[in-house]
Design a protein around this motif. Structure first.
Motif, PDB file in Angstrom:
ATOM      1  N   ASN A 343      34.646  48.355  37.183  1.00 36.36           N
ATOM      2  CA  ASN A 343      35.243  46.883  37.267  1.00 36.36           C
ATOM      3  C   ASN A 343      34.849  46.472  35.667  1.00 36.36           C
ATOM      4  OD1 ASN A 343      36.523  44.950  38.436  1.00 36.36           O
ATOM      5  ND2 ASN A 343      34.882  44.062  39.331  1.00 36.36           N
ATOM      6  N   ASN A 344      35.631  46.751  34.765  1.00 42.11           N
ATOM      7  CA  ASN A 344      35.439  46.144  33.311  1.00 42.11           C
ATOM      8  C   ASN A 344      35.999  44.936  33.217  1.00 42.11           C
ATOM      9  OD1 ASN A 344      35.354  46.132  30.505  1.00 42.11           O
ATOM     10  ND2 ASN A 344      35.491  48.327  30.327  1.00 42.11           N
ATOM     11  N   GLU A 345      35.339  43.836  33.097  1.00 37.89           N
ATOM     12  CA  GLU A 345      35.847  42.535  32.983  1.00 37.89           C
ATOM     13  C   GLU A 345      36.477  41.998  31.650  1.00 37.89           C
ATOM     14  OE1 GLU A 345      35.955  40.301  35.162  1.00 37.89           O
ATOM     15  OE2 GLU A 345      35.293  41.243  36.748  1.00 37.89           O
ATOM     16  N   GLY A 346      36.037  43.023  30.446  1.00 36.59           N
ATOM     17  CA  GLY A 346      36.295  42.750  29.264  1.00 36.59           C
ATOM     18  C   GLY A 346      37.639  43.319  28.921  1.00 36.59           C
ATOM     19  N   LEU A 347      38.208  44.392  29.648  1.00 40.29           N
ATOM     20  CA  LEU A 347      39.072  45.333  29.467  1.00 40.29           C
ATOM     21  C   LEU A 347      40.471  44.470  29.984  1.00 40.29           C
ATOM     22  CD1 LEU A 347      39.705  47.789  27.707  1.00 40.29           C
ATOM     23  CD2 LEU A 347      39.638  48.959  29.746  1.00 40.29           C
ATOM     24  N   GLY A 348      41.421  44.495  29.000  1.00 37.63           N
ATOM     25  CA  GLY A 348      42.716  43.978  29.343  1.00 37.63           C
ATOM     26  C   GLY A 348      43.725  45.082  29.806  1.00 37.63           C
ATOM     27  N   PHE A 349      44.867  44.834  30.258  1.00 39.33           N
ATOM     28  CA  PHE A 349      45.886  45.904  30.713  1.00 39.33           C
ATOM     29  C   PHE A 349      46.257  46.909  29.597  1.00 39.33           C
ATOM     30  CE2 PHE A 349      49.993  47.703  31.389  1.00 39.33           C
ATOM     31  CZ  PHE A 349      49.862  48.407  32.751  1.00 39.33           C
ATOM     32  N   ASP A 350      45.949  48.182  29.912  1.00 36.23           N
ATOM     33  CA  ASP A 350      46.467  49.402  29.044  1.00 36.23           C
ATOM     34  C   ASP A 350      47.092  50.430  29.747  1.00 36.23           C
ATOM     35  OD1 ASP A 350      46.499  51.339  27.011  1.00 36.23           O
ATOM     36  OD2 ASP A 350      44.372  51.008  26.518  1.00 36.23           O
ATOM     37  N   MET A 351      48.253  50.386  29.338  1.00 33.78           N
ATOM     38  CA  MET A 351      49.153  51.520  30.041  1.00 33.78           C
ATOM     39  C   MET A 351      48.559  53.013  29.772  1.00 33.78           C
ATOM     40  SD  MET A 351      51.910  51.576  31.943  1.00 33.78           S
ATOM     41  CE  MET A 351      53.205  50.478  31.723  1.00 33.78           C
ATOM     42  N   ASP A 352      47.745  53.035  28.783  1.00 34.49           N
ATOM     43  CA  ASP A 352      47.310  54.424  28.673  1.00 34.49           C
ATOM     44  C   ASP A 352      46.092  54.799  29.642  1.00 34.49           C
ATOM     45  OD1 ASP A 352      48.832  54.877  26.578  1.00 34.49           O
ATOM     46  OD2 ASP A 352      47.807  54.233  25.111  1.00 34.49           O
ATOM     47  N   GLU A 359      44.039  48.690  48.359  1.00 38.35           N
ATOM     48  CA  GLU A 359      44.745  48.364  49.581  1.00 38.35           C
ATOM     49  C   GLU A 359      44.709  46.709  49.927  1.00 38.35           C
ATOM     50  OE1 GLU A 359      47.182  49.021  52.428  1.00 38.35           O
ATOM     51  OE2 GLU A 359      46.352  50.908  51.718  1.00 38.35           O
ATOM     52  N   THR A 360      43.719  46.256  49.628  1.00 37.08           N
ATOM     53  CA  THR A 360      43.539  44.793  49.730  1.00 37.08           C
ATOM     54  C   THR A 360      42.965  44.087  48.409  1.00 37.08           C
ATOM     55  OG1 THR A 360      41.261  45.054  50.608  1.00 37.08           O
ATOM     56  CG2 THR A 360      43.089  45.062  52.347  1.00 37.08           C
ATOM     57  N   TYR A 361      42.947  42.968  48.143  1.00 36.57           N
ATOM     58  CA  TYR A 361      42.044  42.474  47.092  1.00 36.57           C
ATOM     59  C   TYR A 361      40.948  41.855  47.349  1.00 36.57           C
ATOM     60  CZ  TYR A 361      41.108  39.111  43.511  1.00 36.57           C
ATOM     61  OH  TYR A 361      40.483  38.272  42.376  1.00 36.57           O
ATOM     62  N   ASN A 362      40.031  42.336  46.664  1.00 39.57           N
ATOM     63  CA  ASN A 362      38.508  41.880  46.909  1.00 39.57           C
ATOM     64  C   ASN A 362      38.082  40.820  45.970  1.00 39.57           C
ATOM     65  OD1 ASN A 362      38.411  43.873  49.083  1.00 39.57           O
ATOM     66  ND2 ASN A 362      38.100  45.266  47.185  1.00 39.57           N
ATOM     67  N   ASP A 363      37.576  39.717  46.428  1.00 39.31           N
ATOM     68  CA  ASP A 363      37.066  38.702  45.696  1.00 39.31           C
ATOM     69  C   ASP A 363      36.243  39.033  44.545  1.00 39.31           C
ATOM     70  OD1 ASP A 363      38.671  36.641  47.107  1.00 39.31           O
ATOM     71  OD2 ASP A 363      36.893  35.934  47.879  1.00 39.31           O
ATOM     72  N   GLY A 364      36.486  38.662  43.313  1.00 38.99           N
ATOM     73  CA  GLY A 364      35.515  38.956  42.136  1.00 38.99           C
ATOM     74  C   GLY A 364      36.014  40.397  41.508  1.00 38.99           C
ATOM     75  N   ASP A 365      37.177  41.127  42.001  1.00 41.06           N
ATOM     76  CA  ASP A 365      37.393  42.135  41.266  1.00 41.06           C
ATOM     77  C   ASP A 365      38.590  41.566  40.031  1.00 41.06           C
ATOM     78  OD1 ASP A 365      36.574  44.086  42.704  1.00 41.06           O
ATOM     79  OD2 ASP A 365      38.233  44.475  43.974  1.00 41.06           O
ATOM     80  N   LYS A 366      38.318  42.372  38.812  1.00 44.18           N
ATOM     81  CA  LYS A 366      39.192  42.294  37.676  1.00 44.18           C
ATOM     82  C   LYS A 366      40.367  43.036  38.114  1.00 44.18           C
ATOM     83  CE  LYS A 366      40.879  41.517  33.457  1.00 44.18           C
ATOM     84  NZ  LYS A 366      41.423  40.313  33.114  1.00 44.18           N
ATOM     85  N   CYS A 367      41.505  42.550  38.665  1.00 41.02           N
ATOM     86  CA  CYS A 367      42.597  43.122  39.031  1.00 41.02           C
ATOM     87  C   CYS A 367      43.942  42.829  38.395  1.00 41.02           C
ATOM     88  CB  CYS A 367      42.755  42.691  40.689  1.00 41.02           C
ATOM     89  SG  CYS A 367      43.319  43.774  41.755  1.00 41.02           S
ATOM     90  N   PHE A 368      44.800  43.792  38.762  1.00 40.33           N
ATOM     91  CA  PHE A 368      46.263  43.602  38.207  1.00 40.33           C
ATOM     92  C   PHE A 368      47.258  43.640  39.412  1.00 40.33           C
ATOM     93  CE2 PHE A 368      43.601  45.470  34.520  1.00 40.33           C
ATOM     94  CZ  PHE A 368      43.907  44.709  33.739  1.00 40.33           C
TER      95      PHE A 368
END
Length: 540
Positions: A343-352, A359-368
């Motif tokens: 769960n890397n909070e500082g990392l933005g989306f990187d296609m590489d 399956e579900t969204y969990n509160d607190g996740d850095k999610c896309f």
């Protein structure tokens, strides 16, 4: 209409003013349109519920625009003489939330209108959330104070103010001014105008770059052409310059520009205006974007960074369909949640990078989230995205706004599902379990229950497995026709495992003491499978 019918050669007015957009939001019947009318000097398209259906139903059904002019506030300097305040009157009915979202994305300040007799209601709260997502400047207006007996008015106002202040303390608007008035009785309106003037904050207005104009109404004016009214989101444009019109692929030259009945030569970011072109059928454009260059894209899918609205309590599962609002457009989309494995909070989306499926969204996740739109939408690449469940029962006091975020990656290829998604490396962990049936030799066992009889076991050859007794091995191939497999253990089976398997064999063939504790030796197969891998490979 917004555009006055006049001689096209009329003199152009002096642009000694700048525009400031204020959205008026709140629950239905809180008096928003009456307040807009009390403040306004100039009316425009569909303002004050001119729509016949609005008159019939007695509520605002669409965005309405009007304006008034103030002396340029001293705290802003002396760059202009006047401030042209454009009022965006947004509908309050629950079923029109997507219209409110579209209107809120073109404003500099929000006025949240609260019926003082009813306090904060369901749509009041939703409008406050929309304000938090789209705006940094809020005024709260406690309307209809004339309905309170004069001897009880001050006490009532103070009680409601305390409740509103407590609500705002949990938001970024904790220091927002709260003003009481009665729009219908014209009580406190002058004080409200003074508070508006003192709280104006004008962001960066950059005339450079590509021109993008959000159109909210389009209509024909006899003898002049077709008028598109809207707000300039970026860049600038002038008369006799060409614009592209939404997804029609048509390019038209601007004949004239008007800002609330005043003709101007140019408009720039932040301005509210009407653009007149010729030989364009207004039926081709209800709402949308006009622009220059290639800054506006037609997108069929997108990836966004995801932030949950804390007040949303509905179910959140992958593959559900949500309403996705981008600018004035709202479209249904299927959503797939995913995140970095750590769960890397500082990392933005990187296609590489690789991502793990959620399956579900969990509160607190850095999610896309991957959004698969039901039909294409037009937007600029940095657009905000608001995701909601507009199919929820509007009569329940539940927040329908679920997520918000910004575009991280867009798909402009109509065939992106087959042509492009394989580059998005979202994986699931898959697990299969079985047991050791018997030992062949010190390095080989036969396992069952991992696969079904019809499984093509060749696909799993050489995949690593773990024995419950701790040894590591790999699948060497099938054994017989019933789904059994041969497992090879390079370092050999431990003495304890061999004794255990030997005891199981003995127990299976002979009558032995039932109190002897013979453990099953389990087998676990764990591998990754990428969602959009056309080859459906299994990797470890």
């Amino acid at each position: 209409h917004y555009f006055i019918q006049s001689n096209l050669s009329m003199c152009l007015v002096d642009m000694s003013f700048t525009n400031f957009n204020i959205g008026i939001l709140g629950h239905v019947d809180s008096g928003k349109t009456t307040l807009a009318k009390a403040l306004s000097q100039v009316a425009s398209t569909a303002c004050f519920d001119k729509n016949p259906q609005s008159k019939e139903r007695g509520i605002t059904l669409d965005l309405g625009f009007s304006s008034f002019t103030l002396p340029y506030p001293p705290h802003l300097g002396n760059e202009y003489e006047n401030l042209l305040v454009t009022l965006v009157d947004c509908p309050g009915h629950a079923s029109l939330l997507k219209t409110v979202i579209g209107g809120a994305q073109i404003i500099d300040m929000m006025i949240l209108v609260v019926d003082i007799m009813k306090g904060i209601q369901t749509q009041t709260a939703e409008c406050l959330i929309i304000g938090e997502l789209t705006c940094d400047n809020l005024l709260v207006v406690l309307n209809k104070v004339d309905l309170i007996p004069a001897d009880k008015r001050n006490d009532k106002i103070e009680r409601v103010k305390k409740k509103i202040t407590l609500t705002l303390s949990k938001t970024k608007f904790k220091n927002a001014p709260i003003i009481s008035c009665s729009a219908s009785a014209n009580m406190g309106v002058d004080d409200l105008i003074s508070v508006i003037s003192n709280n104006v904050k004008i962001g960066l207005r950059n005339p450079d770059g590509s021109f993008v104009f959000a159109v909210d109404h389009c209509f024909a004016v006899r003898g002049q052409g077709t008028v598109m009214t809207g707000t300039c989101l970026s860049g600038s444009i002038g008369t006799n310059e060409s614009i592209k019109i939404s997804d029609t692929k048509l390019e038209k030259k601007i004949k004239t520009i008007q800002v609330f009945r005043k003709s101007v030569e140019r408009l720039s970011q932040g301005d509210r205006a009407g653009i007149c072109v010729s030989q364009f059928d207004p039926k081709l454009l209800e709402r949308g974007l006009v622009f220059t260059g290639d800054v506006v894209k037609t997108i069929y899918g997108a990836i966004i960074d995801l932030n949950k609205v804390p007040y949303y309590k509905g179910s959140i599962t992958t593959k559900m369909k949500y309403h996705v609002s981008i600018g004035h457009e709202t479209v249904l989309a299927k959503i797939t949640f995913f995140k970095y494995e750590s769960n890397n909070e500082g990392l933005g989306f990187d296609m590489d990078h690789d991502f793990i499926y959620q399956e579900t969204y969990n509160d607190g996740d850095k999610c896309f989230a991957l959004l698969e739109f039901e039909h294409p939408v037009m937007c600029v690449e940095n657009n905000m995205v608001i995701i909601s469940r507009l199919d929820m029962d509007i009569n329940t006091p539940s927040c329908r706004l679920a997520f918000y975020g910004s575009l991280q990656h867009i798909y402009t290829n109509p065939s992106y599902l087959s042509d492009c998604l394989s580059d998005l490396k979202i994986f699931k962990y898959k697990e299969r379990e079985g047991v050791v049936e018997r030992m062949n030799d010190d390095h080989t066992v036969i396992a069952k229950d991992i696969f079904k009889k019809e499984t093509n076991i060749d696909l799993f050859n050489n995949l690593k497995v773990t024995l419950s007794s701790g040894e590591l091995g790999h699948i060497e191939g099938s054994f017989g026709q019933s789904g059994k497999v041969k497992i090879y253990v390079p370092d050999g089976l431990s003495e304890r495992t061999k004794q255990n398997l030997a005891s199981r064999k003995k127990k299976g063939k002979e009558s032995v003491d039932e109190n002897v504790n013979v453990e099953k030796v389990g087998i676990q197969l764990r591998f990754k499978r990428y969602l959009f891998d056309p080859k459906k490979q299994m990797l470890q």
